[in-house]
Structures are given as structure tokens and as C-alpha cells.
Scaffold this motif. Structure first.
Motif, short mmCIF file in Angstrom:
data_model
loop_
_atom_site.label_atom_id
_atom_site.label_comp_id
_atom_site.label_asym_id
_atom_site.label_seq_id
_atom_site.Cartn_x
_atom_site.Cartn_y
_atom_site.Cartn_z
N PRO A 147 198.18 99.87 111.30
CA PRO A 147 197.36 99.31 112.38
C PRO A 147 196.76 100.37 113.30
CG PRO A 147 199.67 99.13 112.95
CD PRO A 147 199.63 99.65 111.53
N LYS A 148 195.66 100.03 113.89
CA LYS A 148 194.99 100.92 114.86
C LYS A 148 195.90 101.22 116.05
CE LYS A 148 190.97 101.09 117.94
NZ LYS A 148 189.74 100.38 118.39
N GLU A 149 196.74 100.26 116.40
CA GLU A 149 197.57 100.39 117.60
C GLU A 149 198.77 101.32 117.41
OE1 GLU A 149 195.30 96.62 117.57
OE2 GLU A 149 196.69 97.55 116.17
N LEU A 150 198.98 101.82 116.21
CA LEU A 150 200.14 102.68 115.94
C LEU A 150 200.14 103.88 116.88
CD1 LEU A 150 202.57 103.10 114.04
CD2 LEU A 150 201.06 104.45 112.57
N TYR A 169 194.05 103.25 107.25
CA TYR A 169 194.30 103.16 108.69
C TYR A 169 193.20 102.33 109.34
CZ TYR A 169 194.76 104.84 113.52
OH TYR A 169 194.90 104.94 114.89
N LYS A 170 193.57 101.42 110.23
CA LYS A 170 192.60 100.50 110.83
C LYS A 170 191.88 101.08 112.05
CE LYS A 170 194.11 96.01 109.15
NZ LYS A 170 194.48 94.63 109.54
N GLY A 171 192.11 102.33 112.32
CA GLY A 171 191.45 102.97 113.44
C GLY A 171 190.47 104.04 112.98
N SER A 172 190.00 104.82 113.94
CA SER A 172 189.03 105.88 113.70
C SER A 172 189.74 107.22 113.58
CB SER A 172 188.04 105.94 114.87
OG SER A 172 188.73 106.36 116.05
N ALA A 174 189.47 109.66 115.59
CA ALA A 174 189.93 109.99 116.94
C ALA A 174 191.22 109.24 117.28
CB ALA A 174 188.84 109.66 117.96
N ASP A 175 191.30 107.97 116.86
CA ASP A 175 192.52 107.19 117.10
C ASP A 175 193.71 107.83 116.38
OD1 ASP A 175 191.18 105.21 118.60
OD2 ASP A 175 190.64 104.12 116.77
N TRP A 176 193.48 108.29 115.15
CA TRP A 176 194.57 108.89 114.37
C TRP A 176 195.16 110.11 115.09
CZ3 TRP A 176 197.33 107.65 110.09
CH2 TRP A 176 198.10 108.65 109.51
N GLU A 177 194.32 110.88 115.72
CA GLU A 177 194.78 112.09 116.40
C GLU A 177 195.70 111.76 117.57
OE1 GLU A 177 194.36 115.15 115.35
OE2 GLU A 177 193.29 114.30 113.62
N ASN A 178 195.66 110.53 118.05
CA ASN A 178 196.52 110.12 119.18
C ASN A 178 197.90 109.64 118.74
OD1 ASN A 178 194.59 110.67 121.20
ND2 ASN A 178 193.59 108.68 120.85
N ILE A 179 198.11 109.51 117.44
CA ILE A 179 199.43 109.08 116.95
C ILE A 179 200.40 110.25 117.04
CG2 ILE A 179 200.73 108.16 115.00
CD1 ILE A 179 198.12 106.96 113.95
N ASN A 187 207.42 114.36 107.40
CA ASN A 187 206.52 113.26 107.06
C ASN A 187 205.33 113.75 106.24
OD1 ASN A 187 207.47 110.67 108.29
ND2 ASN A 187 207.52 111.94 110.13
N GLY A 188 205.58 114.78 105.43
CA GLY A 188 204.53 115.36 104.61
C GLY A 188 203.78 114.37 103.75
N PRO A 189 204.45 113.44 103.05
CA PRO A 189 203.72 112.50 102.20
C PRO A 189 202.68 111.68 102.98
CG PRO A 189 206.02 112.52 101.57
CD PRO A 189 205.92 113.34 102.83
N LEU A 190 202.98 111.32 104.22
CA LEU A 190 202.02 110.57 105.03
C LEU A 190 200.80 111.42 105.34
CD1 LEU A 190 201.20 108.14 106.84
CD2 LEU A 190 202.47 109.26 108.69
N LEU A 191 201.03 112.67 105.70
CA LEU A 191 199.94 113.55 106.10
C LEU A 191 199.14 114.07 104.92
CD1 LEU A 191 201.89 115.54 108.84
CD2 LEU A 191 200.27 113.66 109.17
N ASN A 192 199.75 114.13 103.75
CA ASN A 192 199.08 114.68 102.58
C ASN A 192 198.36 113.63 101.74
OD1 ASN A 192 200.02 117.25 103.25
ND2 ASN A 192 201.91 116.99 102.04
N ALA A 193 198.63 112.37 101.97
CA ALA A 193 197.98 111.30 101.20
C ALA A 193 196.50 111.19 101.58
CB ALA A 193 198.69 109.97 101.43
N ALA A 194 195.71 110.66 100.69
CA ALA A 194 194.31 110.38 101.02
C ALA A 194 194.26 109.38 102.16
CB ALA A 194 193.58 109.84 99.79
#
Length: 223
Positions: A147-150, A169-172, A174-179, A187-194
Motif C-alpha cells: 500500500p501507498k500508506e506503508l 507499490y501503490k505509491g510514487s 517519492a512516496d517509496w523514499e519515505n518508507i 531486507n535485500g530481496p525487497l530492495l533488489n526485486a523489480a
């Protein structure tokens, strides 16, 4: 479908459900909300391939889905605890279970999908702000919808998820950078995935990949 219910004039509890390939628990019966599923609710549902639990349910007993050895898809209103608890223990999660959709809750609980080797796709709800530690640890998940709110991802939340290929990811960007992703090295698999960002309209040509929902709610990647 038929259900054995127990009520107290304010709400209903489900004690057992009828066997079927698809079992959907009603949100209301006789105008009253269905709020609890007992451990034995699905004891007569060995052939269930899909189970849908409505948002009205606020309590799901441990071992709830243990009899459902053919289960492929599961929709639940929250995941405060772990899938292991709902099936009994790690070895009891059926090898057929490939998809889980969570429709509510502010947080995904600690070890929610840990060790769920058969899991391929998980959809988390709008409004969820936290993914707790070990949530997906060593699971077989291949794609997740976030979700965008993550706001926060706990340490080791995606540790060992070697099959993770895509994050929708349901956000932009810029939103991702705020997580806040706790301990990125765990958490490499999360960051390395498409990673695909959401855009309802034709997205900007900014070098990022985007997706949107099709008419039936399916994931569609912008080309």
C-alpha cells in the motif's frame, strides 16, 4: 452454503461451514455481524480451494484452516499473528496455498508468512502502515502488492525471500523514499526485486516502471 452459527442477539460466531470448493463466510446473518470463527469452522471443508473471510470478523482461532489441505487462495481481514498459527505449525501449511489477500489491519504481524514455502503472491491492504519483523522471512513469495500508506518495514521482514521477483507499490517513487526500511541489509530481496509504482493514468517517462489495475482488478504493467 450453510453454516452452523451461535449468536447472542448482537453478533454471530461461526462454528462450522459446509464443504465446497469456494467457501465465503457472510459478513452478516439476519442483520447481525459475523465476528468470530471458531477453530472447528472449517473441519468439514477438506475440499475447499478458496476461502474468503469478511471484514466483519475480528477473531480467528488458532488451527482455523488446518483441515483445508487443498486450499489455494485465502482472503482474511487481518494478519496480526502468523499463518503457522492458523494452520497449526509450519508443516501444516498446505503445499497448494499460493495466494493470500489481506483486506484490513494497520500492521502485518511478526512472522505473518514466515516459512510459507508454497506462497507465491500476497496482497496487502490500503491503509496498512507497517510490516513487522520476519513477516515474509524464508517464504516462497514471488510478488507482493504494497500500500501507498506503508511507513515501516521491520528487520528481516523479507530475509531469505529468494523467489521475490516483483514489488507492486501503490505509491510514487517519492512516496517509496519515505518508507523506513529497518536494516536494509536484512531486507535485500525487497530492495533488489523489480519495483513498479502505481499510476492510474499514463505514467511519466522518468525511467521507472509503473502499473495499474485492470478492469477485473488484475495487475497491468504500463508499456
Amino acid at each position: 452454503a450453510t453454516y452452523r452459527l451461535w449468536g447472542n442477539f448482537r453478533e454471530y460466531y461461526v462454528q462450522s461451514a459446509e464443504n465446497a470448493a469456494r467457501v465465503e463466510i457472510p459478513a452478516k446473518v439476519n442483520g447481525l455481524p459475523v465476528t468470530k470463527l471458531y477453530e472447528g469452522t472449517f473441519r468439514d471443508c477438506p475440499d475447499a480451494e478458496e476461502i474468503v473471510v469478511p471484514g466483519s470478523v475480528t477473531q480467528m482461532d488458532a488451527y482455523l484452516f488446518r483441515p483445508c489441505r487443498k486450499l489455494e487462495k485465502l482472503t482474511v481481514p487481518f494478519m496480526n499473528g502468523s499463518l503457522k498459527e492458523l494452520f497449526g505449525y509450519t508443516g501444516d501449511i498446505p503445499e497448494t496455498l499460493a495466494e493470500v489477500t489481506v483486506t484490513g489491519g494497520a500492521a502485518l504481524g511478526r512472522s505473518a508468512f514466515e516459512d510459507a514455502a508454497s506462497l507465491r503472491r500476497v496482497v496487502l491492504p490500503d491503509g496498512m502502515t507497517e510490516i513487522a519483523e520476519y513477516a515474509f522471512g524464508n517464504s516462497g513469495v514471488e510478488c507482493v502488492v504494497l500500500p501507498k500508506e506503508l511507513e515501516y518495514v521491520g528487520f528481516f521482514a523479507f530475509e531469505g525471500c529468494e523467489n521475490l521477483q516483483a514489488v507492486y507499490y501503490k505509491g510514487s517513487p517519492a512516496d517509496w523514499e519515505n518508507i523506513r526500511i529497518h536494516s536494509p541489509s536484512t531486507n535485500g530481496p525487497l530492495l533488489n526485486a523489480a519495483r513498479y509504482y502505481y499510476s492510474e493514468k499514463t505514467p511519466p517517462d522518468d525511467g521507472n516502471a509503473y502499473w495499474h489495475c485492470g478492469e477485473s482488478g488484475e495487475i497491468v504493467i504500463w508499456q
